[in-house]
Motif scaffolding. Structure first.
Motif, PDB file in Angstrom:
ATOM      1  N   SER A 144       0.647  -1.205  -0.053  1.00  0.00           N
ATOM      2  CA  SER A 144      -0.038  -0.056   0.115  1.00  0.00           C
ATOM      3  C   SER A 144       0.898   1.506   0.076  1.00  0.00           C
ATOM      4  O   SER A 144       0.318   2.249  -0.610  1.00  0.00           O
ATOM      5  CB  SER A 144      -0.899  -0.066   1.197  1.00  0.00           C
ATOM      6  OG  SER A 144      -0.249  -0.310   2.559  1.00  0.00           O
ATOM      7  N   THR A 201      -7.398   3.001   2.276  1.00  0.00           N
ATOM      8  CA  THR A 201      -6.871   2.163   1.550  1.00  0.00           C
ATOM      9  C   THR A 201      -8.340   0.987   1.215  1.00  0.00           C
ATOM     10  O   THR A 201      -8.962   0.855   2.238  1.00  0.00           O
ATOM     11  CB  THR A 201      -5.701   1.394   1.910  1.00  0.00           C
ATOM     12  OG1 THR A 201      -6.116   0.562   2.775  1.00  0.00           O
ATOM     13  CG2 THR A 201      -4.846   2.476   2.145  1.00  0.00           C
ATOM     14  N   GLN A 239      -8.002  -2.398   0.019  1.00  0.00           N
ATOM     15  CA  GLN A 239      -6.876  -3.547  -0.297  1.00  0.00           C
ATOM     16  C   GLN A 239      -7.554  -4.938  -0.520  1.00  0.00           C
ATOM     17  O   GLN A 239      -8.321  -5.368   0.342  1.00  0.00           O
ATOM     18  CB  GLN A 239      -5.896  -3.829   0.677  1.00  0.00           C
ATOM     19  CG  GLN A 239      -5.065  -2.335   0.916  1.00  0.00           C
ATOM     20  CD  GLN A 239      -4.004  -2.322   2.194  1.00  0.00           C
ATOM     21  OE1 GLN A 239      -4.039  -1.184   2.939  1.00  0.00           O
ATOM     22  NE2 GLN A 239      -3.148  -3.281   2.098  1.00  0.00           N
ATOM     23  N   CYS A 266      -6.739   1.560   6.993  1.00  0.00           N
ATOM     24  CA  CYS A 266      -6.833   0.485   5.933  1.00  0.00           C
ATOM     25  C   CYS A 266      -7.935  -0.565   6.031  1.00  0.00           C
ATOM     26  O   CYS A 266      -8.066  -1.065   7.100  1.00  0.00           O
ATOM     27  CB  CYS A 266      -5.326  -0.119   6.233  1.00  0.00           C
ATOM     28  SG  CYS A 266      -4.069   0.927   5.765  1.00  0.00           S
ATOM     29  N   HIS A 277      -4.970  -2.923  -5.165  1.00  0.00           N
ATOM     30  CA  HIS A 277      -5.327  -2.266  -4.280  1.00  0.00           C
ATOM     31  C   HIS A 277      -5.880  -0.594  -4.536  1.00  0.00           C
ATOM     32  O   HIS A 277      -5.064  -0.041  -5.517  1.00  0.00           O
ATOM     33  CB  HIS A 277      -3.981  -2.009  -3.262  1.00  0.00           C
ATOM     34  CG  HIS A 277      -3.706  -3.106  -2.474  1.00  0.00           C
ATOM     35  ND1 HIS A 277      -4.199  -4.246  -2.309  1.00  0.00           N
ATOM     36  CD2 HIS A 277      -2.619  -3.483  -1.665  1.00  0.00           C
ATOM     37  CE1 HIS A 277      -3.703  -5.414  -1.602  1.00  0.00           C
ATOM     38  NE2 HIS A 277      -2.621  -4.705  -0.937  1.00  0.00           N
ATOM     39  N   GLU A 317      -6.846   3.446  -3.446  1.00  0.00           N
ATOM     40  CA  GLU A 317      -6.444   4.199  -2.222  1.00  0.00           C
ATOM     41  C   GLU A 317      -7.129   5.665  -2.598  1.00  0.00           C
ATOM     42  O   GLU A 317      -6.810   6.168  -3.726  1.00  0.00           O
ATOM     43  CB  GLU A 317      -5.124   4.627  -1.969  1.00  0.00           C
ATOM     44  CG  GLU A 317      -4.297   3.385  -1.568  1.00  0.00           C
ATOM     45  CD  GLU A 317      -2.772   3.248  -1.503  1.00  0.00           C
ATOM     46  OE1 GLU A 317      -2.091   2.503  -0.852  1.00  0.00           O
ATOM     47  OE2 GLU A 317      -2.186   4.335  -2.066  1.00  0.00           O
ATOM     48  N   ASN A 338      -1.407  -4.857  -6.623  1.00  0.00           N
ATOM     49  CA  ASN A 338      -0.425  -5.134  -5.315  1.00  0.00           C
ATOM     50  C   ASN A 338       0.549  -6.149  -5.594  1.00  0.00           C
ATOM     51  O   ASN A 338       1.715  -6.291  -4.930  1.00  0.00           O
ATOM     52  CB  ASN A 338      -1.458  -5.302  -4.266  1.00  0.00           C
ATOM     53  CG  ASN A 338      -2.320  -6.620  -4.570  1.00  0.00           C
ATOM     54  OD1 ASN A 338      -3.047  -6.596  -5.220  1.00  0.00           O
ATOM     55  ND2 ASN A 338      -1.889  -7.496  -3.639  1.00  0.00           N
TER      56      ASN A 338
END
Length: 340
Positions: free
Chosen positions: A131, A155, A157, A234, A243, A245, A316
């Motif tokens: 991240s 985030t 994820q 997160c 991922h 954000e 990721n």
């Protein structure tokens, strides 16, 4: 003349991706060894058009090898990285073990390439948290222009960040939703992940932050600038790979959203997809398998002085892990080892 390269953890998601990316980017490999724990010995993995047999990391002789890409977790790294480094092989480690050691560089090549020379301290280089890696790629060119004062990041994820077990749990829980009596209980994650979001990644600290959130703060400061204030939330989401954000940035100087968009378009490792229309942005589905860090939804934040918002998406398993490790290896070859 090329390099003798080792991939440790070659049977895992990240290790396999490292092999794919070494091949895709035509990294100059003269000889390659693939390692894992003893129970995986003899397993076959692909490297381009070659099939390689996995060797036992416990019995491996590191003498004469140039670069090792590690994706074996902190406990195994603690044992094997010092062995490799002592034999003269530079370790690029994907675990969190060495990230906060002041003697060991933590590198994202688009952000702090000059730190590569610090590898001579211990023959070990740390790869950042997934991240953090994509976020600092997006922040760096903007920081150079207007100096970042504070970052607020949330985030989203994917489960691949938790490894194969995380991906399997999402898949099995999703299937179980449609078959009465075959529901799958949460095991890898603290709550059901299928059709849900979980505001916890890693363990809770005394501060109330999770360790994943703390990592983003500490690593951004080490990689980019210790003066930047960072606060993170997160969240694990039911996405297999990629991922996302949401990043809110406060600068010391005013930065217009149009100038920010132009700066990011010219920055290494970034692809801007930012149209103010339905679908004019990148989602995790589109980023899978790509090398780029995608930036969308760039806009002024009028609620604070000198503020911007943006949306950042990346694979990721690639930029967050395997790609960044291979890019570090390229940097190492170009600036430190310099063969051929």
């Amino acid at each position: 003349m090329g390099y003798k390269v080792v991939v440790a953890g070659a049977t895992g998601n990240v290790g396999r991706e490292m092999l794919n990316i070494l091949d895709e980017r035509l990294f100059p490999v003269d000889e390659i060894a693939v390692l894992a724990s003893r129970r995986s010995q003899g397993t076959e993995v692909s490297f381009g058009d070659k099939t390689l047999k996995v060797r036992d990391i416990e019995q491996f002789d590191w003498t004469g090898w140039d670069i090792a890409l590690f994706a074996i977790g902190s406990e195994a790294t603690k044992v094997h990285a010092p062995r490799a480094a002592a034999a003269g092989c530079v370790v690029i480690d994907n675990s969190s073990l060495y990230r906060y050691d002041p003697q060991i560089p933590l590198i994202v090549p688009e952000v702090n390439p000059d730190a590569i020379h610090d590898c001579k301290n211990r023959n070990i280089i740390a790869n950042p948290n997934c991240s953090t890696a994509q976020m600092v790629v997006a922040l760096k060119p903007l920081h150079d222009r207007a100096r970042i004062r504070r970052v607020v990041v949330s985030t989203y994820q994917s489960v691949s960040g938790a490894g194969k077990e995380g991906m399997d749990e999402l898949w099995n829980q999703t299937k179980g939703m449609y078959v009465p009596g075959q529901e799958v209980a949460a095991k890898k994650f603290p709550r059901q992940i299928a059709f849900n979001v979980i505001p916890q990644i890693d363990v809770f600290l005394d501060s109330g932050d999770t360790k994943e959130e703390w990592k983003m703060v500490a690593e951004t400061k080490k990689i980019l600038d210790p003066s930047i204030k960072v606060t993170a939330t997160c969240v694990r989401v039911p996405v297999f790979v990629g991922h996302s954000e949401s990043i809110n940035i406060e600068f010391e100087d005013f930065l217009d959203e149009d100038e920010a968009r132009d700066i990011l378009r010219e920055a290494p490792g970034i692809l801007v997809v930012d149209k103010r229309e339905p679908g004019g942005y990148t989602t995790p589905v589109e980023c899978v398998g790509d090398f780029a860090t995608f930036v969308s939804r760039i806009r002024q934040d009028v609620t604070i002085e000198n503020g911007l918002n943006l949306w950042c998406v990346s694979d990721n398993l690639r930029k967050g892990a395997a790609l960044n490790a291979v890019q570090i290896a390229e940097l190492l070859g170009n600036r430190v080892l310099k063969k051929g």
